[in-house]
Design a protein around this motif. Structure first.
Motif, PDB file in Angstrom:
ATOM      1  N   PHE A 122       0.847  -1.180   0.000  1.00 10.01           N
ATOM      2  CA  PHE A 122       0.000   0.000   0.000  1.00 10.01           C
ATOM      3  C   PHE A 122       0.892   1.242   0.000  1.00 10.01           C
ATOM      4  N   LYS A 141       0.688   4.942   0.349  1.00  4.12           N
ATOM      5  CA  LYS A 141      -0.281   5.946   0.795  1.00  4.12           C
ATOM      6  C   LYS A 141      -0.227   7.212  -0.038  1.00  4.12           C
ATOM      7  N   ARG A 142       0.950   7.772  -0.192  1.00  6.21           N
ATOM      8  CA  ARG A 142       1.085   9.047  -0.886  1.00  6.21           C
ATOM      9  C   ARG A 142       0.635   8.941  -2.348  1.00  6.21           C
ATOM     10  N   LYS A 145      -1.395   6.709  -3.502  1.00 14.20           N
ATOM     11  CA  LYS A 145      -2.728   6.107  -3.576  1.00 14.20           C
ATOM     12  C   LYS A 145      -2.731   4.937  -4.556  1.00 14.20           C
ATOM     13  N   TYR A 148     -10.795   0.041  -2.200  1.00 12.60           N
ATOM     14  CA  TYR A 148      -9.986   1.264  -2.266  1.00 12.60           C
ATOM     15  C   TYR A 148     -10.306   1.994  -3.568  1.00 12.60           C
ATOM     16  N   HIS A 195      -7.927   4.551  -5.166  1.00 13.86           N
ATOM     17  CA  HIS A 195      -6.564   4.096  -5.401  1.00 13.86           C
ATOM     18  C   HIS A 195      -6.441   3.394  -6.752  1.00 13.86           C
ATOM     19  N   ASP A 217       2.414   0.179   9.530  1.00 10.34           N
ATOM     20  CA  ASP A 217       2.399   1.334   8.671  1.00 10.34           C
ATOM     21  C   ASP A 217       3.024   0.992   7.324  1.00 10.34           C
TER      22      ASP A 217
END
Length: 146
Positions: free
Chosen positions: A9, A11-12, A14, A45, A48, A141
């Protein structure tokens, strides 16, 4: 709960990448499986970009599927090996780890077949199950627990 072997994943960006690992040759059922996982992740998601990778012992692209990247363990071995040859891993501990990793990948997925990986996986299944449960409870994370 996601059943993908590895879900990455970003995050930034997506972006979600689903990797399904098969310690043997690719089959149509494997492609169906990773395609199903990609569809489920896209539903989960929606904002994303979601991609799928099938990692097998078959040569790259031996089965062509437009929406799934098919990668062989041999290609992974070659790519990491080329980084190692170019001196990309500067720290001593990283270099030692990569060297051992390449040896294991060669042993498990090299020309003699994938029997070593299956044996190792079966021997350590209880530990891997416990690790997966722990990650699911605590999260991590940068990854999506599955």
């Amino acid at each position: 709960m996601d059943y993908v072997d590895v879900t990455i994943f970003f995050k930034r960006e997506k972006c979600v990448i689903a990797i399904e690992n098969k310690p043997g040759p690719a089959s149509p059922q494997h492609f169906d499986q990773i395609r199903r996982y990609v569809t489920e992740l896209r539903d989960k998601y929606k904002d994303h970009t979601v991609g799928g990778v099938l990692l097998t012992t078959s040569p790259d692209g031996s089965v062509e599927v437009p929406d799934i990247a098919h990668v062989s363990w041999q290609s992974v071995h070659e790519a990491i090996g080329s980084f190692q040859e170019n001196g990309e891993f500067h720290a001593g501990g990283v270099e030692a780890f990569v060297s051992q990793y390449l040896t294991l990948v060669d042993r498990w997925f090299g020309p003699t077949g994938s029997e070593g990986f299956g044996t190792l996986l079966n021997a350590h299944r209880p530990i891997l199950t416990k690790l997966r449960e722990t990650l699911g409870e605590e999260g991590d994370d940068g990854t999506i627990p599955s």
